[in-house]
Design a protein around this motif. Structure first.
Motif, PDB file in Angstrom:
ATOM      1  N   UNK A 128      21.058 -13.220  81.457  1.00 34.27           N
ATOM      2  CA  UNK A 128      19.920 -13.852  82.112  1.00 34.27           C
ATOM      3  C   UNK A 128      19.523 -15.157  81.452  1.00 34.27           C
ATOM      4  N   UNK A 129      19.537 -15.199  80.128  1.00 31.02           N
ATOM      5  CA  UNK A 129      19.178 -16.420  79.415  1.00 31.02           C
ATOM      6  C   UNK A 129      20.197 -17.530  79.673  1.00 31.02           C
ATOM      7  N   UNK A 130      21.469 -17.192  79.718  1.00 33.23           N
ATOM      8  CA  UNK A 130      22.487 -18.208  79.989  1.00 33.23           C
ATOM      9  C   UNK A 130      22.294 -18.814  81.375  1.00 33.23           C
ATOM     10  N   UNK A 177      23.450 -19.624  70.757  1.00 31.41           N
ATOM     11  CA  UNK A 177      24.690 -19.255  71.438  1.00 31.41           C
ATOM     12  C   UNK A 177      24.475 -19.156  72.950  1.00 31.41           C
ATOM     13  N   UNK A 178      23.358 -18.553  73.373  1.00 33.41           N
ATOM     14  CA  UNK A 178      23.050 -18.483  74.802  1.00 33.41           C
ATOM     15  C   UNK A 178      22.855 -19.880  75.386  1.00 33.41           C
ATOM     16  N   UNK A 179      22.232 -20.758  74.611  1.00 40.19           N
ATOM     17  CA  UNK A 179      22.021 -22.135  75.081  1.00 40.19           C
ATOM     18  C   UNK A 179      23.353 -22.850  75.292  1.00 40.19           C
ATOM     19  N   UNK A 180      24.264 -22.718  74.340  1.00 38.38           N
ATOM     20  CA  UNK A 180      25.558 -23.398  74.447  1.00 38.38           C
ATOM     21  C   UNK A 180      26.399 -22.826  75.580  1.00 38.38           C
ATOM     22  N   UNK A 181      26.371 -21.512  75.748  1.00 35.20           N
ATOM     23  CA  UNK A 181      27.134 -20.903  76.837  1.00 35.20           C
ATOM     24  C   UNK A 181      26.554 -21.284  78.196  1.00 35.20           C
ATOM     25  N   UNK A 217      32.382 -31.440  77.417  1.00 41.44           N
ATOM     26  CA  UNK A 217      33.712 -30.944  77.062  1.00 41.44           C
ATOM     27  C   UNK A 217      34.174 -31.522  75.728  1.00 41.44           C
ATOM     28  N   UNK A 218      33.945 -32.818  75.525  1.00 42.60           N
ATOM     29  CA  UNK A 218      34.352 -33.448  74.266  1.00 42.60           C
ATOM     30  C   UNK A 218      33.614 -32.837  73.082  1.00 42.60           C
ATOM     31  N   UNK A 219      32.327 -32.557  73.257  1.00 42.08           N
ATOM     32  CA  UNK A 219      31.563 -31.950  72.174  1.00 42.08           C
ATOM     33  C   UNK A 219      32.000 -30.534  71.862  1.00 42.08           C
ATOM     34  N   UNK A 220      32.363 -29.773  72.895  1.00 41.26           N
ATOM     35  CA  UNK A 220      32.759 -28.382  72.683  1.00 41.26           C
ATOM     36  C   UNK A 220      34.136 -28.260  72.038  1.00 41.26           C
ATOM     37  N   UNK A 221      34.937 -29.315  72.114  1.00 43.28           N
ATOM     38  CA  UNK A 221      36.260 -29.249  71.491  1.00 43.28           C
ATOM     39  C   UNK A 221      36.171 -29.097  69.975  1.00 43.28           C
ATOM     40  N   UNK A 222      35.080 -29.543  69.388  1.00 40.61           N
ATOM     41  CA  UNK A 222      34.931 -29.434  67.941  1.00 40.61           C
ATOM     42  C   UNK A 222      34.424 -28.090  67.473  1.00 40.61           C
ATOM     43  N   UNK A 228      33.291 -16.690  72.410  1.00 38.18           N
ATOM     44  CA  UNK A 228      32.770 -16.694  73.778  1.00 38.18           C
ATOM     45  C   UNK A 228      32.897 -18.085  74.398  1.00 38.18           C
ATOM     46  N   UNK A 229      32.645 -19.114  73.599  1.00 39.42           N
ATOM     47  CA  UNK A 229      32.749 -20.476  74.103  1.00 39.42           C
ATOM     48  C   UNK A 229      34.198 -20.880  74.338  1.00 39.42           C
ATOM     49  N   UNK A 230      35.093 -20.414  73.492  1.00 39.12           N
ATOM     50  CA  UNK A 230      36.507 -20.739  73.664  1.00 39.12           C
ATOM     51  C   UNK A 230      37.053 -20.175  74.970  1.00 39.12           C
ATOM     52  N   UNK A 231      36.518 -19.037  75.401  1.00 36.31           N
ATOM     53  CA  UNK A 231      36.971 -18.464  76.670  1.00 36.31           C
ATOM     54  C   UNK A 231      36.600 -19.350  77.850  1.00 36.31           C
TER      55      UNK A 231
END
Length: 283
Positions: A128-130, A177-181, A217-222, A228-231
């Motif tokens: 729900x938070x995501x 983690x919920x914020x990033x996802x 996308x560029x930020x998440x590559x680091x 969970x984010x890699x998926x």
């Protein structure tokens, strides 16, 4: 003679039919305890705590489901803004829905977890938070052109509760983690918005959505320590490809219903909004 490891059936020890099972012994021991036994009181107290925790978990799952459903409806409302003239009305409607969501299920989650460790129920509320972060961030991009930050989201989840003429502060904790996802899921909605913008001729919205998806996308590559984010990274890369193709079609072939038709005249040169980079990120 039998080989190694073999035994005659008659050599096996027959099970004692009169031997009581462990559960039977435990039941008989519990019944033999007096009502004022301290051991029995401890186990009764533990049983009450486990029951209360399970009931709280079920209530949180229901609240999280309500947040997910309403957040999806907010995203659908935001997608309905096909022109700039309808944008103001859509944003006002979405803002009202967000405020009701904050003062409803999200506030109820904070009250439920006020005197309980929040980490015990993370799995009950994370979906729900995501979804809420996804809807709230999309609203922020359409209203201000910027992504709402994690501290700003957490600030909105602080409430004042009045009870028995006394006020207290209740905070609904959301993890980073919920914020990033939630932001990772946002790339799919921005991709859809960019493609819809191409069909309506809103070139600035399409280019802005493309740049935001690229930056995310560029930020998440680091980030390599979040499984969970890699998926979701593969899906994010797919969204980048789709939105870049939409911008390419807009620049080269022009916009409108005949976007993909052969023989379209070349589109006029469209300048990207100031401050946006043409960097395509890393593959």
């Amino acid at each position: 003679m039998p080989g190694p490891g073999r035994h005659y059936r008659g050599n096996r020890k027959a099970a004692n039919p009169s031997a009581a099972s462990l559960s039977t012994v435990a039941r008989e021991s519990a019944l033999a305890l007096p009502d004022d036994s301290p051991v029995l009181a401890i186990f009764k107290d533990i049983a009450l705590k486990l029951t209360a925790r399970q009931d709280r978990h079920e209530r949180l799952v229901k609240l999280s489901r309500d947040i997910t459903i309403e957040s999806k409806r907010i995203i659908f409302v935001l997608h309905s803004a096909m022109t700039k003239e309808a944008n103001a009305k859509v944003l006002a409607d979405a803002n009202d829905r967000i405020q009701k969501l904050l003062n409803g299920p999200i506030k109820s989650i904070g009250i439920e977890l006020e005197y309980s460790p929040a980490y015990l129920h993370l799995r009950a509320v994370t979906s729900g938070f995501q979804e809420f972060v996804e809807a709230r961030t999309m609203f922020s991009i359409m209203a201000t052109g910027q992504i709402i930050t994690f501290p700003e989201v957490q600030k909105e989840l602080e409430f004042v509760v009045t009870e028995n003429d006394e006020q207290r502060k209740v905070v609904t904790m959301i993890t980073d983690n919920d914020y990033m996802l939630g932001l990772a899921d946002l790339t799919g909605e921005l991709m859809r918005k960019a493609i819809n913008s191409v069909s309506t001729g809103e070139s600035e919205d399409c280019i802005q959505a493309c740049q935001v998806v690229r930056d995310l996308y560029t930020g998440y590559l680091g980030i390599t320590n979040n499984r969970h984010l890699l998926r979701k990274l593969t899906t994010t890369r797919t969204n980048v490809n789709k939105v870049e193709m939409a911008v390419y079609a807009l620049r080269v072939r022009g916009s409108g219903p005949g976007l993909m038709a052969a023989g379209n005249p070349p589109a006029p040169d469209i300048d990207a909004p100031a401050g946006l980079s043409d960097d395509e990120g890393y593959y």
